[in-house]
Design a protein around this motif. Structure first.
Motif, PDB file in Angstrom:
ATOM      1  N   ALA A 104       0.842  -1.195   0.000  1.00 45.71           N
ATOM      2  CA  ALA A 104       0.000   0.000   0.000  1.00 45.71           C
ATOM      3  C   ALA A 104       0.877   1.245   0.000  1.00 45.71           C
ATOM      4  O   ALA A 104       1.928   1.262   0.648  1.00 45.71           O
ATOM      5  CB  ALA A 104      -0.903  -0.004   1.230  1.00 45.71           C
ATOM      6  N   THR A 155       2.534   4.811   0.836  1.00 46.94           N
ATOM      7  CA  THR A 155       2.794   5.458   2.122  1.00 46.94           C
ATOM      8  C   THR A 155       2.414   6.936   2.113  1.00 46.94           C
ATOM      9  O   THR A 155       2.632   7.629   3.108  1.00 46.94           O
ATOM     10  CB  THR A 155       4.281   5.331   2.487  1.00 46.94           C
ATOM     11  N   LEU A 167      -2.134   4.722   4.970  1.00 46.08           N
ATOM     12  CA  LEU A 167      -2.817   3.437   4.934  1.00 46.08           C
ATOM     13  C   LEU A 167      -2.192   2.422   5.884  1.00 46.08           C
ATOM     14  O   LEU A 167      -2.829   1.443   6.265  1.00 46.08           O
ATOM     15  CB  LEU A 167      -2.808   2.884   3.511  1.00 46.08           C
ATOM     16  N   GLY A 168      -0.961   2.686   6.304  1.00 46.23           N
ATOM     17  CA  GLY A 168      -0.312   1.794   7.254  1.00 46.23           C
ATOM     18  C   GLY A 168      -1.065   1.664   8.563  1.00 46.23           C
ATOM     19  O   GLY A 168      -0.946   0.655   9.262  1.00 46.23           O
ATOM     20  N   ALA A 227      -3.333  -1.478   8.399  1.00 41.17           N
ATOM     21  CA  ALA A 227      -2.764  -2.730   7.897  1.00 41.17           C
ATOM     22  C   ALA A 227      -2.732  -3.865   8.904  1.00 41.17           C
ATOM     23  O   ALA A 227      -2.237  -4.942   8.594  1.00 41.17           O
ATOM     24  CB  ALA A 227      -1.354  -2.474   7.355  1.00 41.17           C
ATOM     25  N   TYR A 264      -6.850  -4.715   0.276  1.00 37.02           N
ATOM     26  CA  TYR A 264      -5.521  -5.008   0.817  1.00 37.02           C
ATOM     27  C   TYR A 264      -5.644  -6.090   1.885  1.00 37.02           C
ATOM     28  O   TYR A 264      -6.636  -6.134   2.625  1.00 37.02           O
ATOM     29  CB  TYR A 264      -4.898  -3.761   1.451  1.00 37.02           C
ATOM     30  N   GLY A 272      -0.994  -5.377   4.362  1.00 43.80           N
ATOM     31  CA  GLY A 272      -0.949  -4.154   3.568  1.00 43.80           C
ATOM     32  C   GLY A 272      -0.550  -4.391   2.129  1.00 43.80           C
ATOM     33  O   GLY A 272      -0.060  -3.480   1.459  1.00 43.80           O
TER      34      GLY A 272
END
Length: 211
Positions: A79, A81, A94-95, A98, A182, A186
């Motif tokens: 994904a 960053t 998006l982390g 995850a 995802y 991730g």
């Protein structure tokens, strides 16, 4: 023939995608189109948030994949960053999502198919089994998105925004809406360009691939 065409129009609008390159002016005017905020007497007027313009009705994805098809060519990719904005301010990536599978939806208030599929995405988010991250690409950011969320009575989704298009660029500036699944690490599973009714058996089978 005309009646058949009219009957099929909502389905065609849903599966089509909005070409963001040809709708820059639409995005710049999103807040005006979303809110018919007052009538001549100054009283609020409800905006038709599900209204679809002729341009939106005929828009098509710019990618070779036909609307409705699942693209797995990015499978396994991490994904992005790139940061986007949280409701009320502050940056997020998006982390943060995850730890478990999640569904990313990039959309905009000026995109007809985006607006049509939003209630079914809200229902998924409310189910608690899969996180849904809906990130608006409106240049007006929260100014455009928060009134839309209020008028649509969206309860589970959060109005994340990407007014600087950082996340959009990191994803390759896809047509809208684009939805990406995802996994818990991730990593991308699949992506889809164009709207979809996420309550259908087909959609549920795709979402079941989340691990």
């Amino acid at each position: 023939m005309r009646s058949l065409t009219l009957a099929l129009l909502p389905t065609l609008v849903l599966i089509a995608g909005c070409d963001r390159q040809s709708t820059v002016n639409e995005q710049a005017n999103a807040s005006e189109r979303l809110s018919a905020t007052a009538d001549n007497a100054g009283a609020p007027v409800d905006a038709d948030v599900n209204a679809v313009s002729p341009d939106e009705a005929t828009a098509a994805p710019t990618t070779p994949e036909a609307a409705g098809k699942i693209d797995r060519s990015h499978q396994g990719a991490a994904a992005p960053t790139a940061a986007f904005e949280m409701p009320g301010g502050g940056a997020l990536t998006l982390g943060a999502f995850a730890q478990r599978p999640f569904l990313l939806n990039v959309w905009a208030t000026w995109c007809g198919p985006c607006k049509i599929e939003m209630p079914s995405l809200d229902a998924i988010a409310g189910g608690g089994n899969l996180a849904v991250v809906a990130v608006s690409q409106d240049l007006d950011g929260a100014k455009a998105v928060q009134p839309f969320f209020a008028q649509m009575h969206l309860k589970a989704l959060k109005p994340y925004t990407d007014p600087k298009n950082a996340l959009g660029q990191a994803l390759g500036n896809p047509s809208l809406p684009t939805t990406i699944l995802y996994d818990a690490k991730g990593r991308e599973v699949w992506r889809k360009t164009g709207g979809m009714d996420w309550a259908t058996p087909e959609a549920k089978a795709l979402l079941a691939e989340a691990k």
